[in-house]
Motif scaffolding. Structure first.
Motif, short mmCIF file in Angstrom:
data_model
loop_
_atom_site.label_atom_id
_atom_site.label_comp_id
_atom_site.label_asym_id
_atom_site.label_seq_id
_atom_site.Cartn_x
_atom_site.Cartn_y
_atom_site.Cartn_z
N ASN A 1 -25.95 -13.51 59.79
CA ASN A 1 -26.02 -14.67 60.65
C ASN A 1 -27.44 -14.87 61.16
O ASN A 1 -28.09 -13.94 61.64
CB ASN A 1 -25.05 -14.52 61.83
CG ASN A 1 -23.61 -14.74 61.41
OD1 ASN A 1 -23.25 -15.83 60.98
ND2 ASN A 1 -22.80 -13.71 61.51
N GLY A 2 -27.90 -16.12 61.06
CA GLY A 2 -29.29 -16.40 61.39
C GLY A 2 -29.64 -16.09 62.83
O GLY A 2 -30.76 -15.65 63.13
N THR A 3 -28.71 -16.30 63.76
CA THR A 3 -28.99 -16.01 65.16
C THR A 3 -29.17 -14.52 65.38
O THR A 3 -30.02 -14.08 66.16
CB THR A 3 -27.87 -16.56 66.05
OG1 THR A 3 -27.79 -17.97 65.87
CG2 THR A 3 -28.12 -16.25 67.51
N HIS B 1 -32.65 -13.62 64.20
CA HIS B 1 -33.66 -14.11 65.14
C HIS B 1 -33.74 -13.22 66.39
O HIS B 1 -34.83 -12.89 66.86
CB HIS B 1 -33.35 -15.55 65.54
CG HIS B 1 -34.30 -16.14 66.52
ND1 HIS B 1 -34.09 -16.07 67.88
CD2 HIS B 1 -35.47 -16.80 66.35
CE1 HIS B 1 -35.09 -16.67 68.51
NE2 HIS B 1 -35.94 -17.13 67.61
N ARG C 1 -28.03 -23.57 70.98
CA ARG C 1 -29.14 -23.93 70.09
C ARG C 1 -28.61 -24.29 68.71
O ARG C 1 -27.47 -23.94 68.36
CB ARG C 1 -30.12 -22.77 69.98
CG ARG C 1 -29.51 -21.52 69.37
CD ARG C 1 -30.51 -20.38 69.25
NE ARG C 1 -30.92 -19.89 70.56
CZ ARG C 1 -31.37 -18.66 70.75
NH1 ARG C 1 -31.47 -17.82 69.72
NH2 ARG C 1 -31.73 -18.24 71.95
N ARG D 1 -27.78 -23.95 65.01
CA ARG D 1 -27.46 -22.74 64.26
C ARG D 1 -28.39 -22.59 63.07
O ARG D 1 -28.51 -23.53 62.27
CB ARG D 1 -26.01 -22.79 63.79
CG ARG D 1 -25.57 -21.49 63.15
CD ARG D 1 -24.11 -21.55 62.74
NE ARG D 1 -23.67 -20.23 62.36
CZ ARG D 1 -22.55 -19.98 61.71
NH1 ARG D 1 -21.76 -20.97 61.40
NH2 ARG D 1 -22.20 -18.76 61.40
N PRO D 2 -29.05 -21.42 62.93
CA PRO D 2 -29.88 -21.21 61.74
C PRO D 2 -29.02 -21.21 60.48
O PRO D 2 -27.82 -20.95 60.52
CB PRO D 2 -30.49 -19.82 61.98
CG PRO D 2 -30.34 -19.58 63.44
CD PRO D 2 -29.09 -20.29 63.85
N PRO D 3 -29.60 -21.52 59.34
CA PRO D 3 -28.83 -21.52 58.09
C PRO D 3 -28.37 -20.12 57.73
O PRO D 3 -28.94 -19.13 58.17
CB PRO D 3 -29.82 -22.07 57.05
CG PRO D 3 -31.17 -21.76 57.63
CD PRO D 3 -31.02 -21.86 59.11
#
Length: 544
Positions: A342-344, A347, A503, A505-507
């Motif tokens: 998961n991108g979050t 990060h 925020r 969502r990152p890909p």
């Protein structure tokens, strides 16, 4: 071809409750209190929906019915009950004895027991615009709005012999009562004579319609001879039927009611129907029930179903928890998620010193495997052994040090205490409990100086943009949310909330097209001791 947003999904639970009004919700609450997994499917067709206020419900007098049902849903969800908006088209029996409820959306629910809390449908006489005034100035019971209409001009339209049953009660509420014997309805002359002697005006004739004033309220009842009878309130006794069509494949047949006014569901004293494993509750079984009685009956039947399930479980050689069975089934098919971390998570974790990490709700393991690649010593936890078998196999194949830990996040002491420098829950489906045990378990697992990272979907857009036919068969409000953790940590001297926001969502994840925002909470534990002490409304779990 259907244009549904989500592919068909098959869920597993202990009990499927069809109907989410008072009886169904009360039964669900009782069952959830016995640690049973319950999915309620409700199509919104409540019999009480037209009413502006409810009466005779002790402690809730005069409250709008929608408010009572909203409170009931929240109470049920606080125990992890899922309340889905949808329509059940048919229910069949599977070869292993369980029930399969097929939803109009294409999804299905597999359950060990089924409860029909489907209520009744009123069939009003075909006279004018009665249906436009139903529940307001057209009523049927003196025990509902009777007190509100006292002393007013009441016209009771009798369309069948049973229609006079409530006349004496309305006579007591108002001296301005007129009874219209509509058409050729057969009534006992002696009964009519008693009413006339008591001051009730009894008029034979055909009612052709209603007259309304400038604000749309009834002001008169019109007869075929063009006479008008002044009225503030109209009383009718509707016929009724029970919405039992989805249960027909099981052989359930409604019975004729002794009044001759409709059909209902016959049960024994426990709510069991003639179909093994199928129960019924509420006014589908007893037409005299108001909301209070329906709720009480639902609670009683929910307890009976709990006894039934416990009896079976005590004689079974092995019965996995229903939540486990649900997720095991989901992970028995092809890969669900993208396989990417998961991108979050990426990060938020990048830059932290790798030590021990707990991935709660690991699923197919993409996050746990990525953390291991970054040098973390990872424990992947999930309720589903099938999911963990997959994670373990991939970890071995890739030579990654991932330990798998099968645990229910709501179990007592589910995780090692104060042992992990990172506790991550990415979109974890942890059912809510009134004592917040799942929250406590995750907080308690974080080591002093360690980080808690909880991420969930922003569900608000899907609630407003998707209709019931396009919603997934999950109820996000039955599961712990990021805000639940934030509320527990707010003001705590033992924690610093470093991030709490929404925020983009990152890909990375397969479901990103449906949920474009994440809600993110990152908190750091600053002190030792029990991090859950005092956070959840008491000094220990279950404190009152």
């Amino acid at each position: 071809m259907s244009d549904r947003t989500f592919p068909p999904i098959e869920r597993r639970c202990d009990v499927a409750v069809i109907g989410g009004s008072a009886a169904g919700l009360a039964a669900a609450l009782q069952l959830a209190g016995q640690r049973r997994s319950v999915i309620v499917i409700d199509d919104g067709a409540s019999r009480d929906a037209p009413a502006e206020r409810l009466h005779g419900y002790l402690g809730r007098e005069g409250v709008p019915p929608a408010e009572i049902l909203a409170t009931g849903r929240e109470e049920a969800r606080s125990y992890g009950v899922e309340v889905l908006t949808g329509h059940v088209e048919r229910i069949t029996r599977m070869p292993d004895g369980r029930f399969r409820a097929e939803l109009a959306s294409g999804h299905s629910i597999i359950a060990r027991r089924a409860l029909a809390a489907i209520g009744l449908v009123d069939e009003l006489p075909d006279i004018g615009d009665l249906d436009q005034h139903w529940g307001r100035d057209v009523i049927h019971s003196p025990f509902g709005r009777g007190f509100e209409v006292r002393d007013g001009r009441i016209v009771q339209i009798v369309t069948h012999p049973g229609g006079l049953r409530t006349t004496e009660l309305f006579r007591h509420l108002s001296a301005q009562l007129t009874v219209v014997l509509h058409g050729d309805v057969p009534v006992e002359e002696a009964e009519v004579d008693v009413l006339r002697a008591s001051g009730v005006a009894v008029v034979p004739g055909f009612v052709t319609g209603l007259t309304t004033n400038d604000v749309g309220r009834i002001e008169a009842v019109r007869l075929a001879n063009h006479d008008d009878i002044d009225a503030d309130t109209v009383v009718v006794t509707p016929r009724f039927h029970v919405r039992a069509e989805p249960f027909a494949p099981l052989g359930l047949q409604p019975a004729s009611h002794p009044t001759g006014l409709g059909r209902f569901l016959e049960t024994d004293a426990t709510g069991a129907t003639a179909v093994p494993g199928l129960y019924a509750a509420g006014n589908a079984t007893d037409t005299s029930q108001q909301l209070l009685q329906a709720a009480a009956h639902g609670s009683q039947v929910g307890a009976a179903i709990s006894w039934s399930l416990a009896h079976d479980d005590s004689r079974a050689t092995a019965q996995p928890p229903s939540n486990q069975a649900d997720w095991d089934h989901r992970y028995s098919s092809d890969q669900i998620w993208s396989g990417n971390p998961n991108g979050t998570l990426v990060h938020e974790v990048t830059g932290l010193t790798p030590r021990r990490a707990l991935d709660v709700g690991a699923g197919e393991g993409a996050d746990a495997l990525w953390l291991a690649e970054q040098g973390w010593k990872v424990t992947a936890s999930d309720i589903s052994p099938r999911a963990l078998d997959h994670v373990s196999a991939v970890a071995r194949h890739r030579g990654l040090p991932v330990e798998c830990h099968r645990a229910d996040a709501n179990a007592l002491d589910a995780f090692e205490s104060a042992a992990f420098e990172l506790v991550s829950a990415q979109y974890a489906s942890i059912p809510r409990t009134p004592d917040g045990r799942g929250i406590h378990n995750l907080l308690n697992a974080v080591a002093p100086g360690g980080t808690l990272l909880v991420v969930s979907h922003d569900r608000a857009p899907s609630r407003t943009s998707l209709d019931s036919a396009h919603m997934p068969p999950f109820d996000p409000d039955a599961y712990l949310r990021v805000d639940d953790f934030a509320t527990a940590l707010a003001g705590s001297v033992g924690w610093d909330i470093e991030v709490h926001d929404k925020r983009l969502r990152p890909p990375g994840a397969a479901s990103a097209s449906h949920h474009v925002h994440d809600v993110v909470l990152r908190a750091r534990r600053t002190t030792a001791g029990d991090p859950g002490r005092g956070l959840l409304g008491g000094d220990h779990l279950g404190a009152s």
